[in-house]
Structure formats: structure tokens, C-alpha cells
Design an enzyme around this catalytic site. Structure first.
Site, short mmCIF file in Angstrom:
data_model
loop_
_atom_site.label_atom_id
_atom_site.label_comp_id
_atom_site.label_asym_id
_atom_site.label_seq_id
_atom_site.Cartn_x
_atom_site.Cartn_y
_atom_site.Cartn_z
N LEU A 174 0.89 -1.15 -0.06
CA LEU A 174 0.02 -0.04 0.00
C LEU A 174 0.91 1.34 -0.09
CD1 LEU A 174 -2.68 -1.02 2.42
CD2 LEU A 174 -2.77 -1.41 0.03
N SER A 217 7.71 -3.15 -19.81
CA SER A 217 7.39 -2.03 -20.15
C SER A 217 7.86 -1.69 -21.56
CB SER A 217 7.78 -0.88 -19.22
OG SER A 217 7.65 0.37 -19.72
N LYS A 227 13.48 -2.61 -15.39
CA LYS A 227 12.67 -3.50 -16.21
C LYS A 227 13.39 -4.30 -16.89
CE LYS A 227 8.48 -2.16 -14.83
NZ LYS A 227 7.86 -3.06 -13.99
N TYR A 280 14.69 3.65 -13.86
CA TYR A 280 13.12 2.75 -13.78
C TYR A 280 13.23 1.87 -14.98
CZ TYR A 280 8.50 1.62 -15.50
OH TYR A 280 7.65 0.86 -16.07
N TYR A 285 4.01 -3.06 -21.54
CA TYR A 285 2.93 -2.44 -21.59
C TYR A 285 3.21 -1.06 -22.38
CZ TYR A 285 1.68 -4.75 -17.30
OH TYR A 285 1.52 -5.78 -16.25
N PHE A 317 3.20 -7.28 -10.35
CA PHE A 317 3.13 -5.75 -10.75
C PHE A 317 3.88 -4.96 -9.93
CE2 PHE A 317 -0.39 -6.02 -13.84
CZ PHE A 317 -1.26 -6.94 -13.45
#
Ligand code: WQD
Length: 337
Positions: free
Chosen positions: A33, A125, A154, A150, A177, A81
Site C-alpha cells: 500500500l 514496459s 525493467k 526505472y 505495456y 506488478f
């Protein structure tokens, strides 16, 4: 089949949890969270029309991940994810990204063989393609040196999965994605910006509802049809369904390759100005924007050749650019209500 969805309370994760249930899978969610809000989980369960287990754990905590697999003992598949995803933030704080994104993946993989996980879907990605020479990009297009920490996480994650796969019976799918936007038609779930979004849709929506006085279009002198950057925007519901299709594909797949890569894009390139006018048309709202300088590191144009996913995953796109704008605006208005 019980599917562990990490980051299941996040934007794409939450839409995928709902799609999995709609297709007979049993998702359980692990999420710390840190980038989402607990109250979102009520919306996920409402959209799914059932209770779904949510384990509030940090996947970079190896012991916590091991305990989860021990406790459950029935995880047949993982959809991973959970990761930080802001390019700008990753440049400012690379170790935050390397530690979180890579440790979480390694901790999950370290449980795969012992607990006989059969299928593993990884959230990758199109950022791995950088500024592509040739468009559209297919899965065979060159993966270039990363443009940000980032993007590096990936690419490294894809490499870690590939290296691990040689010593595992688990099958892996890497889903690259393009630009997921839009929200669940019920407006029960959607994208939550954590107050300082970098990606265009939350910024555009906050401009539309008056949270922001205006927005800036980053650059009008690119070599494109209207001078602004081109991206492949795709509805989050279509992206979510591709995860379900990837699991179904791996359940039937007999190919020898342990790792399969798929581009998840609409196949259509849309400029920033075209996106803005599509939103204005769908919402009836005039957007207040001004032209500004280029954003460092921006890709000029990228959009997908999505034939492999359509053919091999039997994946059909259901949502148009207009649907993306309408559902996004409905979600933003719900947030403001
Ligand atoms: C889209 C276009 C901007 C904001 C995304 C994610 C990133 C990473 C890679 C996923 C660009 C323009 C934006 C604004 C603008 N995550 N823009 N004004 O560039 O594809 O990056 O994919 O893998 O976290 O953000 O998407 O939404 O950031 O920008 O003009 O206020 O909108 O210049 O051309 P991008 P984006």
C-alpha cells in the site's frame, strides 16, 4: 487456480484482479500500500463482486514473502506488478528503484521452485525499446540501453527472469505495456495519482476538474505530424484482460521456450494534441493548456506491433480511445464527488 497478484491494489493490478475473477481464477493479493490507498480495495471487491484476500506485505522483505508462500501453499501462478514506476523519481533516487524493484522480484523467484509455481507473468514496459528507429515496434525490435534507472530495472528484471528460467519448471510471460489509461466502466476502480503524477492522464484529468489551473504540453518541435510526441495509449481493461489471456495461454502452451514476450499496445500512435482533443470531445470540457519546452528523456514516438499478442494470446482489444477518455473522466468525477 490460485493466482498471487503482487501490487494488486495498484492501477493495472486492481483491474487485472477483477478480470481474473470474471474468468474463473482465484486471485490473492499482496501489496504494501505504499503507492495506493487501502480504501481502493473496497472498490476492487465491489467491482469483482466478491471478497478477495489482501496481504499487506512488502515484497522486498524476503522473510515476509517466504512466510506468505508457506502460509498459502496453494499458489499456482504469480502476476508481478508491484514496483515503483516514475521515471523522474528513479533518476533522483536510483537506489530506491534498484532496491525495491529488483529485490521484490528476486524474493518472489526464490519461492517459485520450492512451491512449484507453474506460471509467472511479469509487468514489463515498452520503455525497453527506448527511442525506436523503426515503427511500429515488435517483440523483435532492439532493446536499447535504458533511458532511466526505472527503465533499467525493467530490463534487468527481464534478464533475471530469463536466467532463472533455465533452472525452473515454471513458465514465464513478459508483458511490455505501452501507455495504459482509462478506468473500469463502473468507476469503482481507476488510476490514483499519489499527488505528484508524472504521466499525462492524471495531470490532464486534474486540469479538467480544476485541481490544476492548467497543464503544459512538453514540446511542439518534434518530427511528428503535429510536433508533439506520439504514444500508444491502451485501455487498462484491455491490458488487464491480456494478463488473464497470458495465464490461459501458459496453461495450454507446450512450446519449449520458457520465457515468452508480448507487446501490449493498441497499435495506434496518438500525439499529445490528439489526446487532448479526444478528451475534450469525449468529456465536453475545454482543457486549459500551454505549449512548453521538451521534457528531457522523452521518447519522440513509440507504438506497438501487437500482432503476436493478438494471435498467440487470442487477445482482442475491446476499448477505443474515446472509451479511454470517457471512463477516465467518469473515474475522475467519482474521485471528486
Ligand atoms: C506521455 C506524453 C509527455 C505530461 C510513461 C510513464 C513512465 C514509464 C514509461 C511505464 C509524453 C507528454 C506528459 C504532461 C505532456 N512507465 N506530457 N505534459 O512518456 O510514455 O512515460 O511510460 O513504463 O513512468 O510516464 O508517458 O504519460 O509520462 O507522457 O505533454 O504534463 O505526454 O511529454 O510525450 P511516457 P507520459
Amino acid at each position: 487456480m490460485k493466482v498471487l497478484v503482487t501490487g494488486g491494489n495498484g492501477y493495472i493490478g486492481s483491474h487485472t484482479v477483477v478480470d481474473l475473477i470474471d474468468n474463473g481464477f482465484e486471485p490473492i493479493c499482496a501489496d504494501n500500500l505504499s503507492r495506493s490507498r487501502k480504501e481502493m480495495w473496497a472498490g476492487v471487491q465491489q467491482a469483482a463482486k466478491q471478497e478477495i484476500p489482501l496481504y499487506e506485505i512488502d515484497l522486498s522483505d524476503k522473510v515476509a514473502v517466504q512466510q506468505l508462500f508457506e502460509e498459502r501453499g496453494d499458489i499456482g501462478a504469480v502476476i508481478h506488478f508491484a514496483a515503483y514506476k516514475y521515471v523522474g523519481e528513479s533518476v533522483k533516487d536510483p537506489l530506491l528503484y534498484y532496491e525495491n524493484n529488483l529485490n521484490s522480484l528476486v524474493n518472489l523467484l526464490s519461492c517459485v521452485n520450492k512451491h512449484k509455481v507453474k506460471h509467472f507473468v511479469f509487468s514489463s514496459s515498452c520503455t525497453v525499446y527506448g527511442n525506436p528507429e523503426k515503427l511500429p515496434v515488435s517483440e523483435k525490435s532492439p532493446v536499447v540501453s535504458p533511458q532511466s534507472p526505472y527503465g533499467a530495472t525493467k530490463q534487468m528484471s527481464e534478464q533475471i527472469i530469463t536466467d532463472f528460467s533455465h533452472n525452473s519448471d515454471c513458465r514465464f510471460t513478459l508483458l511490455r505495456y505501452f501507455n495504459p489509461i482509462g478506468a473500469h466502466p463502473s468507476a469503482l476502480i481507476g488510476e490514483l495519482s499519489n499527488g505528484r503524477p508524472e504521466n499525462i492522464m492524471p495531470i490532464l484529468l486534474e486540469t479538467a476538474d480544476g485541481t490544476r489551473a492548467s497543464m503544459t504540453v512538453f514540446g511542439s518541435d518534434y518530427p511528428t505530424r503535429d510536433g508533439t510526441c506520439i504514444r500508444d495509449y491502451i485501455h487498462v481493461m484491455d491490458i488487464a484482460n491480456a494478463h488473464t489471456k497470458a495465464l490461459q495461454y501458459m496453461q495450454k502452451d507446450t512450446k519449449p521456450e520458457k520465457v515468452q514476450v508480448f507487446n501490449l499496445g493498441s497499435g495506434e500512435g496518438v500525439t499529445v494534441l490528439e489526446l487532448i482533443s479526444a478528451f475534450e470531445k469525449a468529456s465536453g470540457k475545454k482543457l486549459n493548456w500551454e505549449m512548453g519546452d521538451r521534457r528531457p528523456g522523452d521518447v519522440v514516438a513509440v507504438y506497438a506491433d501487437n500482432r503476436k499478442a493478438k494471435e498467440q494470446l487470442n487477445w482482442q482489444l475491446q476499448y477505443s480511445l474515446e472509451d479511454m477518455m470517457e471512463t477516465a473522466w467518469k473515474w475522475q468525477q467519482k474521485l471528486d464527488s
